[in-house]
Write a protein that holds these residues in place. Structure first.
Motif, PDB file in Angstrom:
ATOM      1  N   GLY A 107       0.841  -0.990   0.066  1.00 44.01           N
ATOM      2  CA  GLY A 107      -0.314   0.092   0.032  1.00 44.01           C
ATOM      3  C   GLY A 107       0.398   0.837   0.040  1.00 44.01           C
ATOM      4  O   GLY A 107       2.317   1.108   0.111  1.00 44.01           O
ATOM      5  N   PRO A 108       0.089   2.484  -0.380  1.00 44.15           N
ATOM      6  CA  PRO A 108       0.919   3.409  -0.250  1.00 44.15           C
ATOM      7  C   PRO A 108       1.323   4.655   1.410  1.00 44.15           C
ATOM      8  O   PRO A 108       1.059   4.094   2.267  1.00 44.15           O
ATOM      9  CB  PRO A 108      -0.451   4.126  -0.650  1.00 44.15           C
ATOM     10  N   ASN A 109       2.746   5.117   0.711  1.00 41.84           N
ATOM     11  CA  ASN A 109       3.061   6.144   2.364  1.00 41.84           C
ATOM     12  C   ASN A 109       2.002   7.367   2.207  1.00 41.84           C
ATOM     13  O   ASN A 109       1.519   7.083   1.641  1.00 41.84           O
ATOM     14  CB  ASN A 109       4.453   6.195   2.205  1.00 41.84           C
ATOM     15  N   ALA A 110       2.247   7.925   3.759  1.00 42.91           N
ATOM     16  CA  ALA A 110       1.784   9.234   3.716  1.00 42.91           C
ATOM     17  C   ALA A 110       1.512   9.828   2.679  1.00 42.91           C
ATOM     18  O   ALA A 110       0.646  10.845   1.886  1.00 42.91           O
ATOM     19  CB  ALA A 110       2.365  10.204   4.775  1.00 42.91           C
ATOM     20  N   PHE A 111       2.704  10.305   1.665  1.00 36.55           N
ATOM     21  CA  PHE A 111       3.054  10.837   0.722  1.00 36.55           C
ATOM     22  C   PHE A 111       2.140  10.665  -0.327  1.00 36.55           C
ATOM     23  O   PHE A 111       1.238  11.349  -0.783  1.00 36.55           O
ATOM     24  CB  PHE A 111       4.639  11.053  -0.282  1.00 36.55           C
ATOM     25  N   ARG A 113      -0.047   8.974  -0.257  1.00 35.29           N
ATOM     26  CA  ARG A 113      -1.848   8.860   0.258  1.00 35.29           C
ATOM     27  C   ARG A 113      -2.361  10.399  -0.943  1.00 35.29           C
ATOM     28  O   ARG A 113      -3.327  10.696  -0.822  1.00 35.29           O
ATOM     29  CB  ARG A 113      -2.328   8.536   1.610  1.00 35.29           C
ATOM     30  N   GLY A 114      -1.993  11.455   0.262  1.00 35.19           N
ATOM     31  CA  GLY A 114      -1.456  12.787  -0.620  1.00 35.19           C
ATOM     32  C   GLY A 114      -2.469  12.944  -2.053  1.00 35.19           C
ATOM     33  O   GLY A 114      -2.337  13.578  -2.070  1.00 35.19           O
ATOM     34  N   PHE A 115      -0.527  12.886  -2.718  1.00 34.90           N
ATOM     35  CA  PHE A 115      -1.213  12.849  -4.336  1.00 34.90           C
ATOM     36  C   PHE A 115      -2.291  11.919  -4.714  1.00 34.90           C
ATOM     37  O   PHE A 115      -2.834  12.509  -5.185  1.00 34.90           O
ATOM     38  CB  PHE A 115       0.145  11.857  -4.660  1.00 34.90           C
ATOM     39  N   GLN A 116      -3.014  10.955  -4.068  1.00 35.86           N
ATOM     40  CA  GLN A 116      -3.910  10.128  -4.638  1.00 35.86           C
ATOM     41  C   GLN A 116      -5.014  10.707  -4.222  1.00 35.86           C
ATOM     42  O   GLN A 116      -5.778  11.759  -5.243  1.00 35.86           O
ATOM     43  CB  GLN A 116      -4.214   8.698  -3.392  1.00 35.86           C
ATOM     44  N   ARG A 117      -5.125  11.893  -3.208  1.00 38.89           N
ATOM     45  CA  ARG A 117      -6.638  13.003  -3.287  1.00 38.89           C
ATOM     46  C   ARG A 117      -6.373  13.085  -4.208  1.00 38.89           C
ATOM     47  O   ARG A 117      -7.623  13.776  -4.590  1.00 38.89           O
ATOM     48  CB  ARG A 117      -6.306  13.340  -1.631  1.00 38.89           C
ATOM     49  N   PHE A 118      -5.290  14.424  -4.123  1.00 40.61           N
ATOM     50  CA  PHE A 118      -5.221  16.158  -5.479  1.00 40.61           C
ATOM     51  C   PHE A 118      -5.396  14.870  -6.854  1.00 40.61           C
ATOM     52  O   PHE A 118      -6.435  15.631  -7.403  1.00 40.61           O
ATOM     53  CB  PHE A 118      -3.301  15.911  -5.040  1.00 40.61           C
ATOM     54  N   ALA A 119      -4.748  13.798  -6.757  1.00 38.78           N
ATOM     55  CA  ALA A 119      -5.162  13.318  -8.277  1.00 38.78           C
ATOM     56  C   ALA A 119      -6.496  13.359  -8.440  1.00 38.78           C
ATOM     57  O   ALA A 119      -6.777  12.759  -9.603  1.00 38.78           O
ATOM     58  CB  ALA A 119      -4.242  11.872  -8.297  1.00 38.78           C
ATOM     59  N   SER A 120      -7.471  12.478  -7.543  1.00 38.63           N
ATOM     60  CA  SER A 120      -8.719  12.451  -7.838  1.00 38.63           C
ATOM     61  C   SER A 120      -9.810  13.407  -7.760  1.00 38.63           C
ATOM     62  O   SER A 120     -10.479  13.258  -7.920  1.00 38.63           O
ATOM     63  CB  SER A 120      -9.318  11.654  -6.605  1.00 38.63           C
ATOM     64  N   SER A 166       2.629   6.668 -12.291  1.00 32.59           N
ATOM     65  CA  SER A 166       1.546   6.729 -11.490  1.00 32.59           C
ATOM     66  C   SER A 166       1.462   5.666  -9.973  1.00 32.59           C
ATOM     67  O   SER A 166       0.981   6.272  -8.724  1.00 32.59           O
ATOM     68  CB  SER A 166      -0.096   6.262 -11.707  1.00 32.59           C
ATOM     69  N   GLY A 167       2.205   4.374 -10.298  1.00 32.46           N
ATOM     70  CA  GLY A 167       2.361   3.582  -9.292  1.00 32.46           C
ATOM     71  C   GLY A 167       3.695   4.076  -8.386  1.00 32.46           C
ATOM     72  O   GLY A 167       3.194   3.700  -7.014  1.00 32.46           O
ATOM     73  N   MET A 168       4.387   4.737  -8.840  1.00 32.15           N
ATOM     74  CA  MET A 168       5.585   5.402  -7.805  1.00 32.15           C
ATOM     75  C   MET A 168       5.010   6.820  -7.398  1.00 32.15           C
ATOM     76  O   MET A 168       5.517   6.863  -6.183  1.00 32.15           O
ATOM     77  CB  MET A 168       6.790   6.027  -8.700  1.00 32.15           C
ATOM     78  N   LEU A 169       4.749   7.751  -7.853  1.00 33.34           N
ATOM     79  CA  LEU A 169       3.709   9.199  -7.253  1.00 33.34           C
ATOM     80  C   LEU A 169       3.149   8.632  -6.310  1.00 33.34           C
ATOM     81  O   LEU A 169       2.879   9.225  -4.922  1.00 33.34           O
ATOM     82  CB  LEU A 169       3.605   9.948  -8.110  1.00 33.34           C
ATOM     83  N   ALA A 170       1.469   7.322  -6.401  1.00 30.22           N
ATOM     84  CA  ALA A 170       0.490   7.211  -5.908  1.00 30.22           C
ATOM     85  C   ALA A 170       0.554   6.089  -5.170  1.00 30.22           C
ATOM     86  O   ALA A 170      -0.641   5.769  -4.098  1.00 30.22           O
ATOM     87  CB  ALA A 170      -0.822   7.083  -6.851  1.00 30.22           C
ATOM     88  N   GLY A 171       1.162   5.592  -5.366  1.00 32.44           N
ATOM     89  CA  GLY A 171       1.781   3.887  -4.543  1.00 32.44           C
ATOM     90  C   GLY A 171       0.574   2.832  -4.549  1.00 32.44           C
ATOM     91  O   GLY A 171      -0.001   2.054  -4.468  1.00 32.44           O
ATOM     92  N   ILE A 172      -0.108   2.683  -5.853  1.00 37.15           N
ATOM     93  CA  ILE A 172      -0.977   2.022  -6.336  1.00 37.15           C
ATOM     94  C   ILE A 172      -0.030   1.032  -6.911  1.00 37.15           C
ATOM     95  O   ILE A 172       0.540   1.179  -7.773  1.00 37.15           O
ATOM     96  CB  ILE A 172      -2.393   2.494  -7.120  1.00 37.15           C
ATOM     97  N   PRO A 173      -0.782   0.280  -7.306  1.00 38.66           N
ATOM     98  CA  PRO A 173      -0.549  -1.585  -7.704  1.00 38.66           C
ATOM     99  C   PRO A 173      -0.879  -1.474  -9.069  1.00 38.66           C
ATOM    100  O   PRO A 173      -1.635  -1.400  -9.488  1.00 38.66           O
ATOM    101  CB  PRO A 173      -1.086  -2.244  -6.952  1.00 38.66           C
TER     102      PRO A 173
END
Length: 165
Positions: free
Chosen positions: A6-10, A12-19, A48-55
């Protein structure tokens, strides 16, 4: 078919921004291009996997109209040794192109961490399996809940990609 943690704190923040609606629009039109290019350079890792921690996985389908091979990076959810994919198309009101491809021809390949596996796609019907996969998806990418709130005119498709034996 292993998928990353799963994603780290950074991330998860990027995920919120991207959505956010405007960013989702930008990523809907650009992320697949950036991810394909990055995956070629990094042995399967996507931007996107690296920035957002998504598989991420690389899904190759046969075009429903063209008959040509189409490869697209997607979030791949490890579900009991198989991979599930969710067709939100970044909160769009249209199904993603790969949805139509898999509906016409469920045979595909999945690349995870440089390993290519032939798979057969099965459309998951609404019910307990669908709900369990969506709950897993929510835990992996925070944007799915926002996308669901925007998509009110279609059932979000989920496919289970099962390795061919």
């Amino acid at each position: 078919m292993a998928v990353m943690k799963g994603p780290n704190a950074f991330q998860r923040g990027f995920q919120r921004f991207a959505s956010l609606r405007p960013m989702a629009w930008v990523f809907r039109h650009t992320a697949h291009h950036l991810d394909r290019a990055t995956a070629k350079l990094t042995k399967g890792r996507t931007l996107s996997g690296m920035l957002a921690g998504i598989p991420n996985i690389m899904l190759t389908t046969t075009g429903a109209k063209s008959g040509q091979q189409r490869t697209v990076p997607l979030v791949g959810l490890n579900i009991d040794g198989n991979i599930a994919i969710v067709g939100t198309r970044f909160g769009s009101h249209e199904h993603p192109g790969w949805y139509h491809n898999l509906m016409k021809n469920p045979a595909a390949t999945v690349e995870v961490n440089g390993t290519v596996t032939p798979v057969t796609a099965r459309l998951v019907q609404p019910g307990s399996e669908y709900d369990r996969i969506m709950a897993t998806a929510d835990g992996v990418y925070t944007g799915y809940a926002k996308y669901r709130s925007r998509i009110t005119d279609r059932q979000i498709p989920i496919f289970m990609l099962e390795a061919q034996r």
